[in-house]
Design an enzyme around this catalytic site. Structure first.
Site, short mmCIF file in Angstrom:
data_model
loop_
_atom_site.label_atom_id
_atom_site.label_comp_id
_atom_site.label_asym_id
_atom_site.label_seq_id
_atom_site.Cartn_x
_atom_site.Cartn_y
_atom_site.Cartn_z
N LEU A 10 11.72 30.77 38.57
CA LEU A 10 11.20 32.11 38.25
C LEU A 10 12.33 33.08 37.92
O LEU A 10 12.09 34.27 37.73
CB LEU A 10 10.37 32.65 39.43
N ASP A 34 10.27 27.38 43.13
CA ASP A 34 11.00 28.62 43.48
C ASP A 34 10.57 29.03 44.88
O ASP A 34 9.65 28.45 45.45
CB ASP A 34 10.72 29.75 42.46
N ILE A 35 11.27 30.03 45.40
CA ILE A 35 11.05 30.41 46.80
C ILE A 35 9.77 31.24 46.97
O ILE A 35 9.31 31.47 48.08
CB ILE A 35 12.29 31.18 47.32
N ARG A 36 9.17 31.68 45.84
CA ARG A 36 7.94 32.48 45.92
C ARG A 36 6.98 32.02 44.83
O ARG A 36 7.37 31.33 43.89
CB ARG A 36 8.26 33.97 45.75
N TYR A 142 30.72 35.37 44.05
CA TYR A 142 30.01 34.61 43.01
C TYR A 142 30.98 33.67 42.30
O TYR A 142 30.68 32.50 42.08
CB TYR A 142 29.40 35.60 42.02
N LYS A 146 31.07 29.66 42.08
CA LYS A 146 30.97 28.94 40.81
C LYS A 146 32.12 27.95 40.64
O LYS A 146 31.92 26.82 40.22
CB LYS A 146 30.91 29.93 39.64
C1 VAH Z 1 26.07 37.85 36.29
N1 VAH Z 1 24.55 37.31 34.46
O1 VAH Z 1 26.29 38.91 35.71
C2 VAH Z 1 25.43 36.72 35.47
C3 VAH Z 1 26.47 35.87 34.78
C4 VAH Z 1 28.54 35.84 33.36
C5 VAH Z 1 27.56 36.68 34.11
O2 VAH Z 1 27.01 34.89 35.58
O3 VAH Z 1 26.33 37.66 37.46
#
Ligand code: VAH
Length: 320
Positions: A10, A34-36, A142, A146
């Site tokens: 979702l 998905d979770i919902r 993040y 990654k």
């Molecule tokens: C974000 N849309 O902004 C994602 C993406 C490269 C950006 O990984 O976190």
């Protein structure tokens, strides 16, 4: 691929990935999770759907043993800005979910896809023509997720023979499902606000270049990569993807070709600006083009036309 299970179905990418895969492989052969629950009017409800929290490996394995997919596309994750607000939760979901998905793919012999991001690069990464193999010292949670995810996918291939594949997505632009919690979201919001109000206040500063791509090109790339002969893939989990690179003033100029009075102003968010500043300006996609034929169709002006038309249709439908 014949039968596919998609987590995070979702989300911004997941929504369009499910619909495209059902078009190609048949609705009954694509399980969305998905979770919902999907919204009442969501097209996702027109095919198989299961509630799944990706941190629950037992439920994930139950679903796989019932649906019997031959491929898993693991899309469930928190995006960069949300992850920075709650780094511990982001680690648990982004890494805990990925380990569960990889373990399930190993145990049930599934082909495996999960997206990485330009967020896997950091301030010491070369800013222009960023190669597939280079310095990766990201400074956001993040980004740590990654780059760790890329290495974990490589490990599951080398150690256990799982056919893992991954791409580094740029900012993805679409009108079907608005993103949430991303640093590049300004480049989606600007189109919706241009149609709704004729103006937009950007949280990313002028002059901030980032790689971007229209969602249609992203979805096509995932399927093309997953269908590519495995022996052609030298960079398996480190494929750079990008359709274009621009800064806010350039997307505004493209919009003004259709809405001449459109006004862009700025109210910079220091957290998301800091994340954006740590990412490259323009990455090199030659490995993706050479190894499996990556070929984006949309440039900025073609994307602007598609986005403004799509947003207008969506807004008109919502008025009915
Ligand atoms: C974000 N849309 O902004 C994602 C993406 C490269 C950006 O990984 O976190």
């Amino acid at each position: 691929m014949k039968r596919i299970m998609i987590t995070g179905a979702l989300g911004q990418i997941g929504t369009e990935l499910v619909l495209k895969c059902r078009e190609i492989y048949g609705t009954e052969n694509v399980l969305a999770t998905d979770i919902r629950e999907p919204e009442a009017d969501s097209p996702i409800k027109e095919g198989p759907f299961e509630i799944l929290d990706v941190t629950d490996i037992e439920r994930m394995k139950e679903i796989v043993s019932e649906f019997k997919p031959d491929a898993m596309m693991h899309m469930a994750a928190l995006l960069s800005a949300t992850a920075e607000k709650n780094p511990q939760l982001a680690w648990n979901i982004n890494m805990g979910g990925l380990v569960n998905a990889l373990e399930t793919a190993r145990e049930y012999d599934l082909q495996f896809f999960t997206p990485s991001s330009i967020g896997a690069f950091g301030p010491t990464t070369p800013k222009k023509d960023t190669p597939a193999l280079t310095i990766q010292r990201p400074t956001s949670m993040y980004g740590v997720n990654k780059v760790s995810g890329e290495l974990l996918c490589e490990y599951y291939h080398t150690k256990f023979g799982v056919d893992t594949r991954s791409v580094r997505f740029p900012g993805l632009i679409s009108y079907v499902k608005e993103p949430g919690g991303g640093t590049t979201d300004y480049a989606v919001e600007i189109y919706f606000e241009a149609v709704r109000k004729g103006e937009y206040t950007s949280f990313i500063d002028k002059g901030t270049y980032m790689d971007m791509m229209f969602m249609d090109d992203a979805i096509d790339a995932i399927i093309k990569l997953m269908e590519a002969p495995e022996d052609e893939l030298k960079h398996r989990c480190a494929f750079n993807l990008s359709g274009m690179s621009f800064e806010p003033e350039e997307i505004a100029a493209s919009i003004q070709k259709h809405i001449p009075d459109f006004k862009l102003s700025y109210d910079v968010d220091p957290v998301r600006q800091g994340i954006a500043d740590s990412w490259p300006d323009a990455i090199d996609t030659s490995c993706s083009r050479d190894e499996w034929g990556f070929a984006p169709k949309y440039d900025l002006d073609k994307m602007t036309e598609a986005m403004l038309n799509g947003v207008r249709e969506k807004e008109a439908a919502a008025q009915k």
